[in-house]
Design an enzyme around this catalytic site. Structure first.
Site, PDB file in Angstrom:
ATOM      1  N   GLU A   1       0.804  -1.220   0.000  1.00  0.00           N
ATOM      2  CA  GLU A   1       0.000   0.000   0.000  1.00  0.00           C
ATOM      3  C   GLU A   1       0.841   1.277   0.000  1.00  0.00           C
ATOM      4  OE1 GLU A   1      -4.209  -0.516   1.689  1.00  0.00           O
ATOM      5  OE2 GLU A   1      -2.855  -0.961   3.360  1.00  0.00           O
TER       6      GLU A   1
ATOM      7  N   HIS B   1      -0.661   5.570   7.813  1.00  0.00           N
ATOM      8  CA  HIS B   1      -1.791   4.715   7.442  1.00  0.00           C
ATOM      9  C   HIS B   1      -1.934   3.623   8.486  1.00  0.00           C
ATOM     10  CE1 HIS B   1      -4.567   2.093   5.490  1.00  0.00           C
ATOM     11  NE2 HIS B   1      -3.679   1.120   5.450  1.00  0.00           N
TER      12      HIS B   1
ATOM     13  N   HIS C   1      -4.910   0.855  10.887  1.00  0.00           N
ATOM     14  CA  HIS C   1      -6.204   0.187  11.052  1.00  0.00           C
ATOM     15  C   HIS C   1      -6.605   0.280  12.531  1.00  0.00           C
ATOM     16  CE1 HIS C   1      -4.103  -2.560   7.856  1.00  0.00           C
ATOM     17  NE2 HIS C   1      -4.501  -1.428   7.317  1.00  0.00           N
TER      18      HIS C   1
ATOM     19  N   HIS D   1     -11.603  -0.775   6.421  1.00  0.00           N
ATOM     20  CA  HIS D   1     -10.154  -0.918   6.298  1.00  0.00           C
ATOM     21  C   HIS D   1      -9.407  -0.155   7.395  1.00  0.00           C
ATOM     22  CE1 HIS D   1      -6.479  -0.465   3.346  1.00  0.00           C
ATOM     23  NE2 HIS D   1      -6.098  -0.673   4.589  1.00  0.00           N
TER      24      HIS D   1
HETATM   25 MN    MN Z   1      -4.081  -0.939   5.181  1.00  0.00          MN
END
Ligand code: MN
Length: 242
Positions: free
Chosen positions: A81, A100, A102, A172
């Site tokens: 990603e 980034h 979760h 996500h």
């Molecule tokens: Mn991710």
């Protein structure tokens, strides 16, 4: 140390950011943090494909903003990603760091229809009127693995982020940006704090959110970002040595 032409301390700060985000419960085995190269805005630094808590200076890799690919042809395996980072840097010249993750309390706000992650406490004014929500089905259909695997999906995510500081990703997680690495880490932590606060408050009754003006005024708190950074870094370093 990797052969990267950046200010002394930038790689070390990125290593600390990885460890802080793990220690604060924002990333686990997954999630990543990057910083733009302060000597070349067309490049950014991001760890190789590994758990953030285990990142050392030797694991930091330099990437091209334009392509999302490593500068060195023999670079180690990258995060799938990485295009989240490259395309946000491409779309937002003001962005210096990207997280980034979760993180667990934030996820419900990208899952429950109509839920909004509006700021409810003074540390979280950067959430503005609540982050936009990225729906990957609008761009890649209803059979993806929800990952940002291409430049095209990264660009779509960057468009949804727009001028905001946080974008929620349905089913996500989220992505957080700032004009410094310390502030990106701060905002990632306080996005999770605000989400937790709402999950605790909503069952009690109607929530009184910050007004847009109160949210804006909260930016003065961000001027003190060194205080939490120094605390969290000390905690994370102590935990590493324990
Ligand atoms: Mn991710």
């Amino acid at each position: 140390m990797p052969d990267i032409d950046a200010s002394p301390g930038l790689v070390e700060d990125l290593v600390d950011a990885n460890h802080i985000l793990f220690h604060q419960g924002i990333v686990d085995a997954f999630g990543h943090v990057s910083v733009r190269n302060d000597r070349d805005p067309g490049r950014f630094l991001l760890a190789r494909n590994m758990a953030p808590a285990q990142v050392t200076a030797a694991d930091v890799v330099e990437y091209e903003v334009a392509s999302g690919e490593a500068v060195a042809p023999d670079a180690p395996r990258p995060y799938l990603e990485r295009f989240i980072h490259s395309e946000i840097y491409r779309a937002r010249p003001d962005v210096v760091a990207v997280v980034h993750n979760h993180s667990p309390a934030v996820l419900p706000f990208g899952i429950v229809k109509g839920a909004r992650l509006r700021p409810a406490c003074h540390m979280c004014g950067f959430l503005g009127e609540g982050p936009p929500l990225f729906e990957i089905r609008d761009h890649a259909g209803d059979a993806t693995d929800l990952l940002i695997r291409s430049r095209e999906l990264g660009a779509a995510l960057a468009r949804t982020l727009g001028a905001a500081r946080v974008v929620l990703m349905r089913g996500h997680g989220c992505t957080v940006v700032a004009d410094s690495l310390r502030l990106a880490v701060y905002r990632a932590v306080y996005t999770e704090v605000n989400a937790r606060l709402l999950l605790q408050s909503l069952p009690l009754g109607e929530v009184e959110y910050l007004t847009p003006e109160e949210a804006d005024a909260g930016h003065t708190t961000e001027g003190q970002v060194d205080r939490p950074w120094n605390l969290w870094r000390a905690q994370a370093r102590a935990a590493r040595q324990a």
